[in-house]
Write a protein that holds these residues in place. Structure first.
Motif, mmCIF file in Angstrom:
data_model
loop_
_atom_site.group_PDB
_atom_site.id
_atom_site.type_symbol
_atom_site.label_atom_id
_atom_site.label_comp_id
_atom_site.label_asym_id
_atom_site.label_seq_id
_atom_site.Cartn_x
_atom_site.Cartn_y
_atom_site.Cartn_z
ATOM 1 N N LEU A 209 5.442 4.891 1.095
ATOM 2 C CA LEU A 209 4.188 5.397 0.544
ATOM 3 C C LEU A 209 3.512 6.466 1.390
ATOM 4 N N LEU A 210 4.048 6.736 2.583
ATOM 5 C CA LEU A 210 3.488 7.822 3.393
ATOM 6 C C LEU A 210 4.566 8.785 3.876
ATOM 7 N N ALA A 211 5.609 8.267 4.534
ATOM 8 C CA ALA A 211 6.628 9.167 5.073
ATOM 9 C C ALA A 211 7.385 9.902 3.967
ATOM 10 N N GLU A 212 7.733 9.182 2.907
ATOM 11 C CA GLU A 212 8.474 9.832 1.814
ATOM 12 C C GLU A 212 7.622 10.889 1.102
ATOM 13 N N PRO A 213 6.360 10.611 0.753
ATOM 14 C CA PRO A 213 5.527 11.682 0.208
ATOM 15 C C PRO A 213 5.406 12.877 1.152
ATOM 16 N N ALA A 214 5.362 12.612 2.449
ATOM 17 C CA ALA A 214 5.282 13.719 3.414
ATOM 18 C C ALA A 214 6.541 14.578 3.360
ATOM 19 N N ARG A 215 7.695 13.938 3.230
ATOM 20 C CA ARG A 215 8.946 14.703 3.147
ATOM 21 C C ARG A 215 8.984 15.555 1.875
ATOM 22 N N ARG A 216 8.465 15.000 0.794
ATOM 23 C CA ARG A 216 8.526 15.714 -0.486
ATOM 24 C C ARG A 216 7.463 16.801 -0.599
ATOM 25 N N TRP A 217 6.444 16.730 0.236
ATOM 26 C CA TRP A 217 5.361 17.716 0.177
ATOM 27 C C TRP A 217 5.118 18.275 1.583
ATOM 28 N N PRO A 218 5.944 19.216 2.012
ATOM 29 C CA PRO A 218 5.835 19.763 3.374
ATOM 30 C C PRO A 218 4.482 20.390 3.671
ATOM 31 N N ALA A 219 3.764 20.853 2.631
ATOM 32 C CA ALA A 219 2.451 21.454 2.875
ATOM 33 C C ALA A 219 1.360 20.409 3.073
ATOM 34 N N GLY A 220 1.655 19.152 2.763
ATOM 35 C CA GLY A 220 0.664 18.099 2.931
ATOM 36 C C GLY A 220 0.450 17.751 4.396
ATOM 37 N N ARG A 221 -0.704 17.134 4.675
ATOM 38 C CA ARG A 221 -1.055 16.772 6.053
ATOM 39 C C ARG A 221 -1.251 15.257 6.122
ATOM 40 N N PHE A 222 -0.499 14.607 6.994
ATOM 41 C CA PHE A 222 -0.453 13.155 7.066
ATOM 42 C C PHE A 222 -0.643 12.706 8.519
ATOM 43 N N ALA A 223 -1.033 11.447 8.695
ATOM 44 C CA ALA A 223 -1.188 10.898 10.045
ATOM 45 C C ALA A 223 -0.969 9.393 10.017
ATOM 46 N N VAL A 224 -0.398 8.881 11.101
ATOM 47 C CA VAL A 224 -0.226 7.441 11.310
ATOM 48 C C VAL A 224 -0.808 7.109 12.675
ATOM 49 N N ALA A 225 -1.775 6.197 12.709
ATOM 50 C CA ALA A 225 -2.434 5.819 13.960
ATOM 51 C C ALA A 225 -2.211 4.343 14.230
ATOM 52 N N GLY A 226 -1.796 4.025 15.449
ATOM 53 C CA GLY A 226 -1.605 2.622 15.805
ATOM 54 C C GLY A 226 -0.623 2.464 16.948
ATOM 55 N N PRO A 227 -0.707 1.351 17.670
ATOM 56 C CA PRO A 227 0.184 1.108 18.802
ATOM 57 C C PRO A 227 1.484 0.424 18.400
ATOM 58 N N GLN A 228 2.398 0.377 19.356
ATOM 59 C CA GLN A 228 3.636 -0.412 19.320
ATOM 60 C C GLN A 228 4.696 0.127 18.360
ATOM 61 N N TYR A 229 4.583 1.389 17.935
ATOM 62 C CA TYR A 229 5.655 1.973 17.133
ATOM 63 C C TYR A 229 6.839 2.277 18.046
ATOM 64 N N PRO A 230 8.064 1.988 17.590
ATOM 65 C CA PRO A 230 9.245 2.228 18.431
ATOM 66 C C PRO A 230 9.305 3.686 18.879
ATOM 67 N N PRO A 231 9.634 3.930 20.146
ATOM 68 C CA PRO A 231 9.655 5.304 20.672
ATOM 69 C C PRO A 231 10.577 6.231 19.884
ATOM 70 N N GLY A 232 11.672 5.708 19.359
ATOM 71 C CA GLY A 232 12.633 6.557 18.668
ATOM 72 C C GLY A 232 12.350 6.759 17.193
ATOM 73 N N LEU A 233 11.239 6.228 16.708
ATOM 74 C CA LEU A 233 10.927 6.330 15.279
ATOM 75 C C LEU A 233 10.636 7.784 14.920
ATOM 76 N N ALA A 234 11.380 8.318 13.946
ATOM 77 C CA ALA A 234 11.258 9.728 13.575
ATOM 78 C C ALA A 234 10.359 9.877 12.357
#
Length: 373
Positions: A209-234
């Motif tokens: 619901l966030l990363a996929e819409p971001a991929r489909r809409w490169p002009a859109g502006r998105f953000a994810v805030a929060g701790p403990q996300y895996p360092p390698g998460l792309a």
């Protein structure tokens, strides 16, 4: 609020944390509740175990409401705070308190007033109890607490009473402090944002619901805030990753967003009626909410009028790119009005007072009947 107030209560709360919001949703919930109780004239003592991971990340080391005391271990708690617990009108033990089951046994034996358990993780707790793996609560204790305060409502309350013997299971949802969360003027430079600690069971929904819409809409502006996300998460290039935001930065983050995403953990979806504190915070900022679907959400905010329920990336993109601005603002304002009318910290404090009053009245009635017979 014009809620009648009961006489001043001496309240002791033993909770996970009020001084640090790092990696937990308990601190903001306790801060709002304790502030509201203090404003309504009650004497509140919050006892928090001094844990290293919170000690290193304290964003409110000395709360300016009630009284907060840190303790080193269970022995120190028993030695230093026995009188306060024994004399209190109400003692509340919270979920995920370190050695909480032992703390609970001590409180149940020591306290002379009402004894309550406040579960800010009810579906998780019930899952742990099924496997006898809850270190902060034992099934046998539920019947011994006078009151089981649950952040999950709906059928779960009946289950706590029928299966576990709780004499009074009552919902006490999270809430929002309207003095801390409100709309601010300025550019909403993010089309969609999400705030939440990384969770493996939530991440597929965040991806959908966030990363996929971001991929489909490169002009859109998105953000994810929060701790403990895996360092390698792309993340896609147009997703701004933000490390842990302390509560004082939450309002600004919500006010940057045109829409905010609400994602619920699997246990909470299964139980239903389990709103996150983020739902109330975002709505108080008049930021329209895009949420996953679960039973009971429509009792808090009306779908299509006060929030949007989605299941697919296409639905998210339709909202971000196609909803008229006037309609977007209208939905945000309606949600804010609903939350301010029903779900502020003052409402929760009044609800807690009402539960205490009801239990005291029931006890008085039983005593009167016993004396008459």
């Amino acid at each position: 609020m014009n809620t009648p107030r009961i006489p001043r209560l001496r309240i002791v709360i033993l909770g996970l944390s009020i001084t640090s919001s790092w990696g937990n949703g308990h601190a903001t919930t306790y801060r709002a509740l304790v502030r509201a109780l203090a404003q309504r004239g009650h004497e509140v003592l919050f006892l928090e175990r001094d844990m290293p991971w919170y000690a290193q990340n304290r964003d409110l080391p000395q709360p300016p409401f009630g009284r907060t005391v840190l303790y080193d271990d269970l022995d120190a708690l028993r030695r230093t705070h026995a009188q306060a617990v024994g004399d209190a009108d109400l003692v509340i033990v919270g979920s995920f308190v370190p050695e909480g089951a032992a703390v609970g046994d001590w409180v149940l034996a020591q306290a002379s007033g009402l004894k309550a358990f406040y579960d800010i993780d009810t579906p998780v707790t019930l899952g742990l109890l099924r496997r006898d793996e809850a270190p902060y609560l034992k099934a046998r204790q539920i019947a011994a607490y006078d009151l089981y305060l649950s952040f999950t409502g709906g059928p779960t309350l009946r289950r706590l009473e029928r299966e576990f013997g709780s004499p009074a299971a009552r919902v006490l949802y999270c809430s929002v402090d309207p003095l801390a969360y409100f709309p601010e003027a300025g550019e909403r430079d993010l089309d969609l944002g999400y705030m939440g600690t990384y969770s493996a069971d939530r991440q597929p929904t965040v991806e959908r619901l966030l990363a996929e819409p971001a991929r489909r809409w490169p002009a859109g502006r998105f953000a994810v805030a929060g701790p403990q996300y895996p360092p390698g998460l792309a993340w896609p290039a147009n997703v701004l990753p933000i490390a842990h935001l302390p509560p004082h930065a939450h309002r600004a983050f919500y006010n940057r967003q045109r829409f905010t995403l609400n994602v619920t953990r699997a246990d909470m979806i299964e139980a239903g009626w389990s709103p996150s504190v983020r739902l109330f915070e975002a709505a108080a900022c008049a930021t329209p909410i895009v949420s996953d679907c679960w039973a009971g959400i429509d009792t808090l905010l009306t779908p299509g009028s006060e929030l949007f329920l989605v299941e697919r990336a296409e639905e998210v993109l339709d909202l971000l790119r196609g909803l008229p601005e006037a309609r977007r603002r209208e939905v945000g304002e309606r949600a804010r009005a609903r939350i301010l009318a029903q779900h502020t910290s003052a409402h929760r404090a009044a609800e807690l007072e009402a539960h205490v009053h009801a239990l005291r009245s029931a006890s008085t009635s039983r005593e009167a009947v016993g004396s008459a017979s």
